[in-house]
Design an enzyme around this catalytic site. Structure first.
Site, PDB file in Angstrom:
ATOM      1  N   LYS A  45      46.611   3.791  81.611  1.00 15.44           N
ATOM      2  CA  LYS A  45      45.632   2.678  80.839  1.00 15.44           C
ATOM      3  C   LYS A  45      45.237   2.254  82.784  1.00 15.44           C
ATOM      4  O   LYS A  45      45.342   2.922  83.601  1.00 15.44           O
ATOM      5  CB  LYS A  45      46.533   1.198  81.413  1.00 15.44           C
ATOM      6  CG  LYS A  45      46.888   0.288  80.772  1.00 15.44           C
ATOM      7  CD  LYS A  45      46.653  -0.693  79.827  1.00 15.44           C
ATOM      8  CE  LYS A  45      45.900  -1.562  79.683  1.00 15.44           C
ATOM      9  NZ  LYS A  45      44.329  -1.952  80.420  1.00 15.44           N
ATOM     10  N   CYS A 131      35.486  -3.573  83.830  1.00 12.31           N
ATOM     11  CA  CYS A 131      36.479  -4.429  83.029  1.00 12.31           C
ATOM     12  C   CYS A 131      35.727  -6.009  83.551  1.00 12.31           C
ATOM     13  O   CYS A 131      36.042  -6.650  83.990  1.00 12.31           O
ATOM     14  CB  CYS A 131      37.489  -4.018  84.145  1.00 12.31           C
ATOM     15  SG  CYS A 131      38.895  -6.019  82.837  1.00 12.31           S
TER      16      CYS A 131
END
Length: 312
Positions: A45, A131
């Site tokens: 992650k 992101c």
């Protein structure tokens, strides 16, 4: 015998499949399942220096052709993923994984890169420049000047294999400009694409959005984004130095989808929404389907067709 091996930097992988960062990789239990699956490798992650709770729920919703999410980088913190990776490498000599980082600032990213550079981590580092789901934080990948600056600073000291995860681009001028920047650096790979940012999915029955953060705006994944992902893989494959490999990501649900990513030039292919929906057994099915396609077409190895997409 069908040969499915892939290679990035000095590392060879049994097959080109892996998870997309953010899917099946947030904690030790999920990472263990990835580690024990038939995927060629796995990525952790995207980590921030400290643990993050992320955005309020509901923040991930499956929709008919894919998913919409605004996770907000929930993760267990950089040290957790580094320690997990070091343990994995110790217990599995010769195998490596990808460790993804996504700081809230350039200083965050450089701090984590320094720690990685000074550690015993032997795998591939992924700098996530894309992101789209942190409120108030723009994607670095759409700021060409900021992208060039962080890579300049990183390569002043970082000596290990480094790749970057990119947002989708939609204009030839942007493909050209970003490729020109990336070609200045000894990158191991680029990863195309992260989700298509700030889409909106509507629940018509309730006349509402379906996720809570950002008034319902979120990253779109799944079949919706495959044409955009393939376009980005192809655009960068034809523009980047050949020692910079491409990881394709977006809309992969079958061996046919993987074949298309490889045909566009991808070295490895990540699975996100489909993995989130169905679990790690998808790797077995997709590898079988890919092998069947290659067999039907008379290909013995991926290298025989990778990047050889024909134009009309």
């Amino acid at each position: 015998m069908i040969e499915l091996k892939s290679k990035i930097a000095q590392f060879e992988f049994e097959n080109p499949l892996m998870n997309a960062s953010g899917v099946w990789c947030e904690n030790a239990e999920k990472l263990d399942e990835m580690k024990n699956s038939s995927s060629g490798s796995f990525v952790t992650k995207s980590a921030t220096p400290q643990l993050r709770e992320g955005n309020p729920s509901p923040r991930y919703v499956e929709v008919p052709l894919g998913s919409i999410n605004s996770m907000g980088l929930p993760n267990l913190g950089f040290d957790f993923y580094l320690n997990y990776s070091l343990k994995f490498q110790e217990e599995n000599p010769g195998k490596i994984n990808f460790l993804s980082i996504a700081g809230m600032s350039m200083e965050d990213n450089l701090e984590m890169l320094h720690k990685l550079n000074d550690s015993d981590f032997k795998g591939l580092t992924e700098l996530n420049l894309s992101c789209p789901n942190v409120p108030g934080k723009p994607q670095i990948g759409y700021d060409f000047e900021a992208t060039e600056k962080i890579l300049e600073k990183a390569f002043e000291f970082f000596k290990k294999p480094l790749g970057v995860k990119l947002p989708p681009y939609f204009d030839f001028a942007h493909f050209d400009e970003m490729a020109e920047i990336l070609n200045q650096f000894p990158l191991a790979y680029v990863n195309c694409i992260n989700s298509v940012g700030n889409g909106l999915y509507i629940d018509t029955e309730n006349e509402s959005v379906v996720i809570k953060p950002k008034d319902g705006f979120g990253g779109i994944g799944g079949a919706y984004v495959k044409p955009t992902a393939l376009a980005n893989v192809r655009a960068f494959y034809t523009r980047l130095n050949k020692n910079i490999k491409i990881i394709g990501c977006g809309g992969v649900e079958s061996g046919k989808d993987v074949f298309e990513h490889l045909l566009c030039g991808a070295e490895m292919v990540q699975i996100g929404t489909h993995l989130a929906r169905n679990g790690v057994q998808v790797f077995d099915k997709i590898l079988t389907e890919l092998s069947e396609i290659m067999n039907q077409k008379g290909y013995n190895s991926i290298d025989e067709f990778r990047g050889k997409l024909k134009s009309l």
